[in-house]
Write a protein that holds these residues in place. Structure first.
Motif, PDB file in Angstrom:
ATOM      1  N   SER A   1      29.323  19.068  23.600  1.00  0.00           N
ATOM      2  CA  SER A   1      29.901  18.285  22.502  1.00  0.00           C
ATOM      3  C   SER A   1      30.855  17.221  23.035  1.00  0.00           C
ATOM      4  O   SER A   1      31.206  17.194  24.217  1.00  0.00           O
ATOM      5  CB  SER A   1      30.653  19.205  21.544  1.00  0.00           C
ATOM      6  OG  SER A   1      31.882  19.625  22.125  1.00  0.00           O
ATOM      7  N   ASP A   2      31.314  16.363  22.129  1.00  0.00           N
ATOM      8  CA  ASP A   2      32.279  15.318  22.497  1.00  0.00           C
ATOM      9  C   ASP A   2      33.651  15.896  22.823  1.00  0.00           C
ATOM     10  O   ASP A   2      34.506  15.200  23.390  1.00  0.00           O
ATOM     11  CB  ASP A   2      32.416  14.297  21.359  1.00  0.00           C
ATOM     12  CG  ASP A   2      31.145  13.490  21.152  1.00  0.00           C
ATOM     13  OD1 ASP A   2      30.331  13.420  22.099  1.00  0.00           O
ATOM     14  OD2 ASP A   2      30.943  12.958  20.041  1.00  0.00           O
ATOM     15  N   ALA A   3      33.873  17.171  22.454  1.00  0.00           N
ATOM     16  CA  ALA A   3      35.173  17.793  22.701  1.00  0.00           C
ATOM     17  C   ALA A   3      35.353  18.225  24.147  1.00  0.00           C
ATOM     18  O   ALA A   3      36.471  18.526  24.576  1.00  0.00           O
ATOM     19  CB  ALA A   3      35.351  19.013  21.785  1.00  0.00           C
ATOM     20  N   ALA A   4      34.273  18.258  24.920  1.00  0.00           N
ATOM     21  CA  ALA A   4      34.365  18.714  26.309  1.00  0.00           C
ATOM     22  C   ALA A   4      35.210  17.750  27.135  1.00  0.00           C
ATOM     23  O   ALA A   4      35.081  16.537  27.016  1.00  0.00           O
ATOM     24  CB  ALA A   4      32.969  18.844  26.901  1.00  0.00           C
ATOM     25  N   PRO A   5      36.071  18.273  28.021  1.00  0.00           N
ATOM     26  CA  PRO A   5      36.957  17.418  28.824  1.00  0.00           C
ATOM     27  C   PRO A   5      36.249  16.880  30.071  1.00  0.00           C
ATOM     28  O   PRO A   5      35.179  17.349  30.453  1.00  0.00           O
ATOM     29  CB  PRO A   5      38.078  18.379  29.224  1.00  0.00           C
ATOM     30  CG  PRO A   5      37.375  19.702  29.344  1.00  0.00           C
ATOM     31  CD  PRO A   5      36.326  19.708  28.264  1.00  0.00           C
ATOM     32  N   ARG A   6      36.859  15.925  30.705  1.00  0.00           N
ATOM     33  CA  ARG A   6      36.384  15.451  31.999  1.00  0.00           C
ATOM     34  C   ARG A   6      36.679  16.520  33.051  1.00  0.00           C
ATOM     35  O   ARG A   6      37.667  17.262  32.954  1.00  0.00           O
ATOM     36  CB  ARG A   6      37.087  14.151  32.385  1.00  0.00           C
ATOM     37  CG  ARG A   6      36.872  12.999  31.422  1.00  0.00           C
ATOM     38  CD  ARG A   6      35.435  12.511  31.421  1.00  0.00           C
ATOM     39  NE  ARG A   6      35.058  11.950  32.726  1.00  0.00           N
ATOM     40  CZ  ARG A   6      33.815  11.569  33.026  1.00  0.00           C
ATOM     41  NH1 ARG A   6      32.839  11.704  32.140  1.00  0.00           N
ATOM     42  NH2 ARG A   6      33.548  11.063  34.224  1.00  0.00           N
ATOM     43  N   VAL A   7      35.808  16.615  34.065  1.00  0.00           N
ATOM     44  CA  VAL A   7      35.980  17.667  35.076  1.00  0.00           C
ATOM     45  C   VAL A   7      35.822  17.074  36.484  1.00  0.00           C
ATOM     46  O   VAL A   7      35.145  17.639  37.344  1.00  0.00           O
ATOM     47  CB  VAL A   7      34.975  18.825  34.850  1.00  0.00           C
ATOM     48  CG1 VAL A   7      35.284  19.576  33.563  1.00  0.00           C
ATOM     49  CG2 VAL A   7      33.535  18.306  34.827  1.00  0.00           C
ATOM     50  N   GLU A   8      36.490  15.930  36.733  1.00  0.00           N
ATOM     51  CA  GLU A   8      36.316  15.226  38.002  1.00  0.00           C
ATOM     52  C   GLU A   8      36.638  16.075  39.235  1.00  0.00           C
ATOM     53  O   GLU A   8      36.030  15.901  40.285  1.00  0.00           O
ATOM     54  CB  GLU A   8      37.176  13.962  38.038  1.00  0.00           C
ATOM     55  CG  GLU A   8      36.509  12.729  37.476  1.00  0.00           C
ATOM     56  CD  GLU A   8      36.700  12.604  35.960  1.00  0.00           C
ATOM     57  OE1 GLU A   8      37.317  13.513  35.378  1.00  0.00           O
ATOM     58  OE2 GLU A   8      36.225  11.620  35.372  1.00  0.00           O
ATOM     59  N   GLY A   9      37.572  16.987  39.110  1.00  0.00           N
ATOM     60  CA  GLY A   9      37.960  17.756  40.292  1.00  0.00           C
ATOM     61  C   GLY A   9      37.161  19.025  40.509  1.00  0.00           C
ATOM     62  O   GLY A   9      37.481  19.814  41.411  1.00  0.00           O
ATOM     63  N   VAL A  10      36.134  19.232  39.720  1.00  0.00           N
ATOM     64  CA  VAL A  10      35.399  20.496  39.757  1.00  0.00           C
ATOM     65  C   VAL A  10      34.108  20.349  40.567  1.00  0.00           C
ATOM     66  O   VAL A  10      33.297  19.467  40.313  1.00  0.00           O
ATOM     67  CB  VAL A  10      35.051  20.978  38.329  1.00  0.00           C
ATOM     68  CG1 VAL A  10      34.277  22.291  38.375  1.00  0.00           C
ATOM     69  CG2 VAL A  10      36.322  21.126  37.489  1.00  0.00           C
TER      70      VAL A  10
END
Length: 581
Positions: free
Chosen positions: A121-130
């Protein structure tokens, strides 16, 4: 610590394999230099978070197996049921590993649904460090092969995550793919020294002991008879002996049964093949057997799928298969594969195989079938019971049937089928016997609930029991009628609702009776009842789920959004459990 070893680009490996091999060799040399007497791995432990989504327990089992391996090295693993995972942690994860199955029409397992829907969904956050990697379990006989795992993999990359190791999509025989995936991940993550003393990544598992899927128990059939009355429908009750096997089970578990293909169909295939068939061929798990015996006991000849047809077409001059493969249309694949077997390819679309070994190389291993256990071990010591719908039909001018169901009905006399217990911790009775239980199991979905009722009676559980059962006709299709009547009389079964879909003009199904009994069902839920569903995933289970939402709206006064949240909470609290297929 040794420097990273570069594998030449012209080496016969993919880029990811070269990186893994270079890291592995670097670690190996570093470990040797440090000496076998090193007391502890150097450097801080590597954090790893493992999430599993599982309908029948396979993904959960693999997740726990991976944790054991990681604990042998310099890792700090945490493992979570996806339904119990705190979503707020996601952006802070360092190394995220996902193991998930797919069931039904490409759906996530029940325990994964909430996380799956949120992350897409659009509610999911960014996860650049994962950093992440996905092991997807599936079955190539279904069109949406590994869809849930694929969706997780694609979405995590879209959200900025870095793929640590390639996603691996595993067919039903998942041991090899799991080893490739876990070894690859450990090879990339392992700091120097985080390997075993023999230099191998820490994924060594103890060999299986006793009877298991890899070593099935030859089980004598004690009882085998049709539960239906006169007519075309056939549902067999089987009792199999477990004496001397050392196998044990709990109600809610399944029994794996290894079938055998019909010898008559195998002989027809052999007669049509254009090479010498009186030879031995390699078997999927090692060893060899005659081609005939291998086709009867070891290779799948009863299903067609996209992968098989692509391999077949490459060896066939069939214009039709060529157009099917080139078009790659989902509906065309489904239409062609439905109701056809390997014999149809052999007869209608001959292919040019060099020999018998080349022929079996395109075939899948014959897999065991899982059946929900229909007995309580405390009510039937030393036995395990099954309720098996015998599948028979005609298509493309041939009489056909389910490989395992017709094996048990027609070809198992004097045979001891190989069996094993498949543990399903996701379908257990409440630990507290005072908890009321609502069971919805039309057709062969009655199987685990016969076991539940036997267990509740033997254990003296005081919680109420309510069963919804359905089938086409009351006169011929009332499975276990005498037993259910006896459970009513002795007070084990407080409420029994029966849906006979073809006994009147308007079809009546279990979900219709649920809505009719909505007020009473809502009261049971308010009293803490646990809700169980067993049977068809694509239609019945969805209709039953919709009925739950309706009941919450009509009798709980909830909005559509709040009723959806209520159902989701039931699942999270393990009060809404499904054994669907």
């Amino acid at each position: 610590m040794s420097s990273f070893i570069q594998i030449p680009e012209d080496a016969p490996f993919s880029a990811e394999q070269r990186v893994w091999l270079g890291q592995f060799l670097s670690n190996l040399l570093a470990n040797a230099a440090a000496g076998a007497t090193a007391s502890a791995p150097a450097g801080p432990a590597v954090p790893v978070t493992i999430l599993w989504g599982s309908q029948t327990g396979n993904s959960e089992g693999l997740a726990k197996k991976l944790v054991k391996s990681l604990k042998k090295g310099n890792f700090e693993p945490e493992v979570f049921d996806m339904g119990a995972y705190d979503k707020a942690r996601l952006p802070q994860e360092k190394n995220l590993l996902i193991i998930t199955s797919t069931y039904g029409d490409g759906e996530p397992p029940d325990n994964a649904a909430e996380l799956y829907n949120w992350i897409l969904s659009d509610a999911a956050p960014r996860v650049e460090g994962v950093q992440f990697s996905v092991l997807a379990l599936g079955d190539t006989n279904y069109p949406d092969f590994c869809k849930c795992g694929i969706d997780f993999d694609v979405r995590l990359e879209q959200l900025g995550g870095k793929r640590l190791f390639k996603r691996i999509d595993s067919d039903v025989d998942y041991d090899g793919p799991f080893k490739e995936w876990s070894d690859g991940i450990i090879g990339l993550l392992a700091p120097a020294g985080a390997v075993t003393s023999n230099g191998a990544a820490a994924t060594v598992e103890q060999a299986d002991t006793g009877y298991s899927k890899k070593n099935p128990f030859p089980s004598p059939i004690l009882t085998n008879y049709n539960l239906n009355g006169p007519g075309d429908k056939q549902t067999n009750h089987l009792a199999l002996s477990l004496e001397g096997s050392g196998l044990s089970y709990e109600v809610g578990d399944a029994l794996g049964v290894f079938p055998k293909n019909p010898p008559s169909v195998v002989d027809e295939i052999l007669a049509a093949l254009p090479f010498n068939t009186k030879v031995s061929v390699p078997l999927p798990d090692g060893g060899e057997a005659s081609l005939r015996d291998a086709l009867i006991s070891n290779y799948d000849i009863g299903t067609l799928n996209k992968s098989l047809i692509q391999k077949w077409q490459a060896r066939s001059g069939s214009p039709f298969l060529r157009s099917l493969v080139q078009a790659d249309d989902k509906k065309a694949w489904d239409d062609f594969c439905w109701g056809r077997d390997l014999i149809d390819l052999v007869i209608d679309h001959p292919a040019d195989f060099t020999d018998a070994e080349d022929f079996v190389a395109v075939l899948k291993k014959l897999q065991p079938r899982l059946y929900s256990i229909a007995s309580s071990p405390n009510a039937h010591p030393g036995e395990v019971h099954l309720c098996v719908g015998i599948v028979r039909y005609e298509s493309s001018g041939r009489k056909r049937g389910g490989i395992c169901s017709t094996f048990l009905a027609d070809r198992a006399e004097g045979v001891k089928p190989g069996v094993f217990v498949h543990v399903n911790k996701a379908f257990r009775l409440p630990a507290n016997g005072d908890t009321p239980v609502i069971m919805v199991g039309p057709g062969t979905g009655i199987a685990p609930f016969r076991a539940f009722l036997e267990e509740r009676k033997v254990s003296g559980a005081k919680g109420g029991n309510w069963l919804f059962f359905g089938n086409p006709h009351s006169k011929t299709d009332y499975l276990y009628a005498d037993e259910l009547t006896a459970f009513e009389k002795d007070g084990t079964l407080q409420k029994l609702d029966l849906a006979w879909s073809r006994d009147q003009k308007e079809k009546v199904y279990v979900q219709n009776l649920m809505v009719q009994q909505g007020a009473e069902l809502w009261k049971w839920f308010q009293d803490g009842a646990a809700f169980y569903v067993c049977g068809d995933a694509s239609r019945m289970a969805k209709d039953v789920d919709a009925a739950l939402h309706t009941i919450a709206e009509q009798h709980g006064g909830l909005s559509k959004e709040d009723s959806a949240a209520w159902v989701a909470q039931l699942k999270k609290d393990k009060r809404y459990l499904r054994d669907v297929y």
